[in-house]
Every structure is written in structure tokens, then in C-alpha cells.
Design an enzyme around this catalytic site. Structure first.
Site, mmCIF file in Angstrom:
data_model
loop_
_atom_site.group_PDB
_atom_site.id
_atom_site.type_symbol
_atom_site.label_atom_id
_atom_site.label_comp_id
_atom_site.label_asym_id
_atom_site.label_seq_id
_atom_site.Cartn_x
_atom_site.Cartn_y
_atom_site.Cartn_z
ATOM 1 C CG ASP A 278 -27.860 -22.342 -40.101
ATOM 2 O OD1 ASP A 278 -27.979 -23.295 -39.312
ATOM 3 O OD2 ASP A 278 -28.808 -21.866 -40.741
ATOM 4 C CG ASP B 145 -34.047 -22.103 -41.233
ATOM 5 O OD1 ASP B 145 -33.105 -21.700 -40.532
ATOM 6 O OD2 ASP B 145 -34.235 -23.303 -41.475
#
Lengths: 455, 256
Positions: free
Chosen positions: A373, A269
């Protein structure tokens, strides 16, 4: 063809979006053309395929819809003049994200602690082919690292595939894919979940009732997510599908692989969002060059409802995809939906919509967080809750660690004013606290409790 | 056991703290963040003290009972001192945060004062401390069992709940005292907080002789409550006005 009037894109379970935080704000009025570009929060998402495992045949991938979107958050340039308000808004928006993240985690932890199904090992997905049932520790570690490499490669390939699709303007393909994904998530996985919960509590239910419940749940979910719906209902659906996806991950990822994957995904990420050659960054830049919104992806938006502002519903209705704002009567935030909001989109309607001016004026700022997330936070807390020792302190510690990570990320967002990955800080804290609480704090607290000592 | 004990103990232990949270903290996002950050700081202090204890235990002979007991006492005292050290660190962080808030605000004053932060930080420490002490017990209370069947005290759950409640309150008041001492450089307040904390933790060594641990803790809580009230601007007149609902009696409370 479906035109998304709301930016929502339902997220399908397979989709994982790792999104970073983004702040959604109403762009400044002055030149809305530029203002639109600059002020909107862009989300770049890369879709990643995720396999969906069916509970019966874990090794057959039933459907592949995985989209990963990495969403980047960027704050608008408007920030400057509103700097005084940043922290104040910041605190409010932090809480607006704390609440859904907390709810998602509560759902996952409650399910893990009560429904035995999600902690039983019934095979693995084909993306993690190496088994962890080996006698030696070294072999197990090696297998988990290999599993992680395969999983992350799949994710990277899917992300790049998505970027390529986007570059060559295959929008229909992407929209269809996302619709299919959310369909599967809302119907199949919910059916399985309902079945397991009923089994746990030994509640008898006939098929017509089940069909009625699942049909209603799924149909309303599809509508809310992909079209219009009340904001809170959309948010609730997003939380539910994130929780379902997290439960699938908790069930099908082997023990050590899950932890290594969590770590690797945070690193990915970070790279994908911040490096100049990262897929997400490229996606966002492409969308910016074309001056068009990226297709909606799964994003949870905490933006507040804007009341007035939809001045010209007809222009809005003209459907280009992503009219997000326009179409809604202002009740839902299109932006809130999950759509892939390539941030560009949600925030920047096509220039031909003068509505945006008014819309923007009315709109209040919100922050968006990608559903990926949510999913990975919940996976971490769920795995902490699933530890064989049954210790609640570990779960609580991971929960606090993730919230603090989220808070710090939002603070960085306020400082740097650009898209940021939301996973690294939270997952790092979560992992540190998980391992240290489970191995160090637990024996200490158990000893104290057995003597009834208080510190 | 089961539900009745579970709910009873939960409400005894966390009822007052939850009400404090609901009425004074839940409305303001900034306070919620300070609360969670306070909980985080307490957690880190616990982590470090557990690490030290763990190392000490691993390095020693597990069969030596008095040594293990001594290590436990050392662990408890060290943990208390570390918690107070982290309270001080948190104070430093909040001081910096206030300066940041002042800089960002439009009218040059911070939306939250250091006294309010002290209160919220205290509640944060208390809630986390109480949660870590109590949650596993509550989870066990839900299941079947008989308390004290092997000869231990039958009042285990109940006294644990009361002890947790008093500890949450104590942390709240200690937060106010400590921050006030740091702000105004009254070192005796800081020392008093540390001594009180050590005393409360030390008194729990009397368990299961609960009169030796609960009674002193409640007495200390009353003292700390009065002291914190006085430091926050309270006085007998204010209290009387508040209780008699007199007009324009703004009763001073730590968190307004």
C-alpha cells in the site's frame, strides 16, 4: 535456516505487498487460545513477484522476487468491549499511519523533483512489453491496457503460487525468497539511488566510502527487518525500501500503463481480499485452519512498544518462525516488522507460549499497513509530481486525497471489524483528483495567479 | 530571488498558520483528522468551481478579452460561494460526527467541542487555500529570475505572501463565525462571512494596486478576529488578565 524471531520479513523490492489495513491489538486474555485466533489481526499476504529492473538493462529481469501480500486487516473481537475507545484509538492510529505514509511520499516527491534519473525513460520492464511510443491515441491506449493485463496476470500468478507454496508447507522456500528480495533491495537499489543523488548534486565520492556506507546501511537494514531492532529504525527502513520500490515503478512503468495499472490493482485488491475465492482470503483461511501464523511479510506496524511482558524468553527463543513477539525483548515489535505477517502469525504465537498472555496484556493496539500500500500510494503521488507541467498543486491534491482515503478505510475498519483492502478508496480518490486537478484546476489557478486574484 | 525570497515568503505566508498548527492542533489526532478533512472539502469546492469555469471558458470565444475577464470574475465569485457552501456541508458533517463521538464516549460527552472543530476546520480551509495559492509561486521563487522585469510589480512575491497569510487567518476566523452562526441560528453571522469573503476576493481585483487589496483585507481580518474572539467567550477583561498574566486568568481561546 533462518528463524525469524521477529516477524519481520524484509521486504524485498520485488515484493509488493498490497496490504490492507489491519489493526493489531492485544488479544483479550480470557482464553488465549481462542483469543489469539479471534483477536489477532490476520494478514493474509500473497506474494507477488515483481520484477526488479536494473537500471542498465531494463529488459532483463535481474531477479524475481516479488511478493505481494495482501494483508487483510481484521480487528479483534475485543473491539466490542472497547468500542468506546474505538474512535479514540482510531484517531490515534490514523495519525500513526498518516505519518509514515506522508514521510514515504515526501521522500518520493523530493527525489522525483530533484533527481532527474527517475523521470527519464530508459526502457521498460519485460512485464510491460508494449511500448507507448505509438502515434495514435487508440493504439497507445490499447498498449497500456495490454501491459496492465500482463502485469496483473503476473501478480495473480505469483499470488496463487504463494498460496500453493503455503498450502504445501514450503516455508523455507518462501523465507529464502524473501531474504533474497530484501537483500537486493537494500543493497543494489540503494547503491543505484545513492549514485544518482550524488550525480545530481555533483558530489564526488570514492568507492571505499560508498562501500562503507552501503554495507552499513544494508547490513543494519537486514538485521532490523529480519531480526531485531529498535522499532523506529525498523519503521524507517520499511519506509525507505517502500520509497525505493515506488521510485523503480515510477521510472520503469510507461506513462499511461502506470495509471491503468494503479486502477487495476485497486480492483484486484478489492477482489482478492473480499471475495470468498480470493487468494488472500484462502491464504488466511488456510493459516487459520492450521492454527499457525502465516509467514511474515512486509507489513508496517504502528503498534506501540510494549514494555513488559516477555516473561519467558527461553520459550520464545525456541524459534518457530514467527515467534515474533516472544523473541523480542519487547522493544521491537516483531509485529511491526514487516514480516509477512500473515497476521495470524504475528499475533498468535503458538499455543505453547504462555508468555503471550502477559505480552498481550501489555501490548497496546496498533494498526498495520502493508508495504504494498505504501508503495502504490507513493507511486501515485510520485507520478503526480513527475507531470511535465511541474505543478505542485496536483501533487498536493493527490496527497490530501490519499490521506482522506486512508482515513475512510480506517473508519470502515472500525465499523466492519474485518480485513479490508487499503488501496481501493485511496487510489480512486487519488486518480480522480490527479486528473481533475491537472486538467481543470491548474488552468484556473494559473489564470488567477497571473492576475494575482485570490479566491 | 532564490533562497532568501523563498524562505522569506514561506515564513510570511505560512509561519503563523504553522505555529497555530504546532501549538494547538498537532497534539491531538482527532484535530489533525478534522484539519485534513477540512482541506479536502475546500479542495472539492475548488474542483467544482474550476469545472464550471473551465466549461464556461471552453464554450466561449477565447479572443474576446472582456468576456474572458467577465468569466474570470464570475469564476471567482462562484468559487467563493461554493467554498462557503462546502463550509456549511462540513459543518453538517461535523455535527453528525459529534453525535457519533458522544455515542462512543464513556462519559457521554464528546472529546472535542463544536467550537474547537470550527477553529480547526477554519485552519484546514485556510491552509489548503493558502497552499494552493502560494506553492507554485514559492517553487518559482527558488529558481533564477527577476521579478517584474516586464513592467509588472516588483513586489509580487511579497504581496502574495502577505495576502496568503491574511487569507489563512481570515478562513480561521470565518470558520468560527460561520459555525457559531449555524449553531445558534444567527443568520447574520453566516451572511457576514459570505459578504466578507466576497469583499476580500473582490478587493484582489485591484491588484497590483496593493493598497486597495491588502489594506481592506487586513482591516477585515482585524474585525473578524475581534468578532470571533468575542463569540468564543473572550472579553476585554479576559484579555487584560491574560496580558497581565494575572492569576487564574484562563484566557478564552477558540481552541483550547
Amino acid at each position: 535456516m533462518i528463524t525469524f524471531m521477529n516477524n519481520s520479513d524484509s521486504e524485498d523490492e520485488p515484493c509488493n505487498e498490497r496490504t490492507s489495513l489491519m489493526s493489531a491489538e492485544s488479544p483479550p486474555v480470557p482464553s488465549y487460545q481462542d483469543g489469539l485466533q479471534a483477536s489477532e489481526t490476520r494478514e493474509a499476504q500473497t506474494h507477488r513477484k515483481r520484477q526488479t529492473g536494473s537500471s542498465r538493462n531494463p529488459n532483463n529481469v535481474a531477479d524475481e522476487d516479488a511478493s505481494n501480500s495482501d494483508v487483510r486487516v481484521r480487528e479483534s473481537a475485543l473491539e466490542n468491549e472497547e468500542e468506546e475507545l474505538t474512535l479514540k484509538y482510531g484517531a490515534k492510529h490514523v495519525i500513526m499511519l498518516f505519518v509514515p505514509v506522508t514521510l514515504c511520499m515526501i521522500v518520493v516527491v523530493a527525489t522525483i523533483k530533484s533527481v532527474r534519473f527517475y523521470t527519464e525513460k530508459n526502457g521498460q520492464l519485460i512485464y510491460t512489453p508494449f511500448s507507448e511510443d505509438t502515434p495514435s491515441v487508440g493504439q497507445r491506449l490499447l498498449n497500456s491496457v495490454l501491459n496492465t493485463i500482463i502485469m496483473i496476470s503476473v501478480i495473480v500468478v505469483m499470488t496463487v503460487f504463494l498460496v500453493v507454496l503455503y498450502k504445501y508447507r514450503c516455508y523455507k522456500f518462501i523465507h529464502g525468497w524473501l531474504i533474497l528480495s530484501s537483500f537486493m533491495l537494500l543493497f543494489l537499489f540503494t547503491y543505484i539511488y545513492l549514485g544518482e543523488v550524488l550525480k545530481t548534486y555533483n558530489v564526488a565520492m570514492d568507492y571505499p566510502t560508498v562501500i562503507l556506507i552501503i554495507w552499513n546501511f544494508g547490513a543494519v537494514g537486514m538485521i532490523c527487518i529480519h531480526w531485531k531492532g529498535p522499532l523506529q529504525l525498523q519503521q524507517a527502513y520499511l519506509i525507505m525500501i517502500s520509497a525505493l520500490m515506488a521510485l523503480v515503478f515510477i521510472k520503469y512503468l510507461p506513462e499511461w500503463s502506470a495509471w491503468v495499472i494503479l486502477g487495476a490493482i485497486s480492483i484486484y485488491d478489492l477482489i482478492a481480499v473480499l471475495c470468498p475465492k480470493g487468494p488472500l482470503r484462502m491464504l488466511v483461511e488456510t493459516a487459520q485452519e492450521r492454527n499457525e501464523p502465516i509467514f511474515p511479510a512486509l507489513i508496517y506496524s504502528s503498534a506501540m512498544i510494549w514494555t513488559v511482558g516477555m516473561a519467558k524468553p527461553d520459550t520464545a527463543a525456541k524459534g518457530q518462525s514467527q515467534q515474533t513477539w516472544n523473541a523480542d525483548g519487547g522493544e521491537n515489535h516483531s509485529s511491526t516488522s514487516h514480516s509477512d505477517s500473515q497476521i495470524l502469525d504475528t499475533r498468535s504465537p503458538a499455543p505453547s507460549h504462555p508468555i503471550t498472555l502477559e505480552e498481550m496484556e501489555e501490548e497496546e493496539r496498533g494498526v498495520k499497513l502493508g508495504l504494498g500500500d505504501f508503495i502504490f500510494y507513493s507511486v501515485l503521488v510520485g507520478k503526480a509530481a513527475a507531470t511535465p507541467s511541474g505543478d505542485w498543486n496536483t501533487t498536493l491534491a493527490c496527497f490530501v486525497a490519499i490521506l482522506i482515503g486512508l482515513c475512510l478505510t480506517l473508519l470502515l475498519l472500525a465499523v466492519f471489524k474485518k480485513a479490508l483492502p487499503a488501496l481501493p478508496i485511496s487510489i480512486t480518490f487519488g486518480l480522480i483528483f490527479y486528473f481533475s486537478t491537472d486538467n481543470l484546476v491548474r488552468p484556473f489557478m494559473d489564470t488567477l495567479a497571473s492576475h494575482q486574484l485570490y479566491i | 530571488m532564490t533562497l532568501a525570497v523563498f524562505f522569506g515568503c514561506t515564513f510570511i505566508a505560512f509561519g503563523p498558520a504553522f505555529s497555530l498548527f504546532l501549538f494547538t492542533i498537532a497534539r491531538d489526532p482527532l484535530r489533525i483528522i478534522i484539519l485534513i478533512a477540512g482541506a479536502f472539502f475546500w479542495l472539492v469546492s475548488l474542483l467544482l468551481s474550476s469545472l464550471i469555469w473551465f466549461i464556461a471558458v471552453k464554450a466561449s470565444d477565447p479572443r474576446d478579452e472582456p468576456l474572458q475577464k467577465g468569466l474570470l470574475i464570475f469564476g471567482v465569485m462562484f468559487s467563493v460561494l461554493l467554498q462557503e457552501a462546502f463550509r456549511f456541508l462540513y459543518y453538517k458533517l461535523l455535527r453528525k460526527a459529534i453525535e457519533g463521538l458522544v455515542a462512543l464516549s464513556e462519559d457521554g460527552c464528546s472529546p472535542i467541542s463544536i467550537q474547537q472543530m470550527a477553529y480547526v476546520a477554519g485552519v484546514g480551509f485556510g491552509l489548503m487555500s493558502g497552499a494552493f495559492s502560494m506553492i507554485n509561486l514559492l517553487a518559482d521563487a527558488l529558481g533564477p529570475g527577476t521579478v517584474g522585469i516586464h513592467g509588472d510589480s516588483q513586489l509580487y512575491f511579497l504581496t502574495s505572501a502577505f495576502m496568503t497569510m491574511v487569507l489563512i487567518f481570515l478562513h480561521t476566523f470565518w470558520g468560527i463565525l460561520f459555525f457559531h452562526g449555524c449553531e445558534n441560528r444567527h443568520w447574520w453571522e453566516i451572511v457576514a462571512v459570505v459578504v466578507m469573503h466576497l469583499a476580500v476576493s473582490g478587493s484582489t481585483f485591484c491588484n497590483p494596486l496593493y493598497v486597495g487589496s491588502l489594506v481592506p483585507s487586513y482591516v477585515l481580518m482585524a474585525i473578524a478576529a475581534v468578532w470571533a474572539y468575542m463569540l468564543s467567550g473572550g472579553s476585554v477583561q479576559n484579555l487584560r488578565r491574560f496580558l497581565l498574566c494575572a492569576q487564574s486568568g484562563a484566557s478564552p481561546q477558540p481552541a483550547s
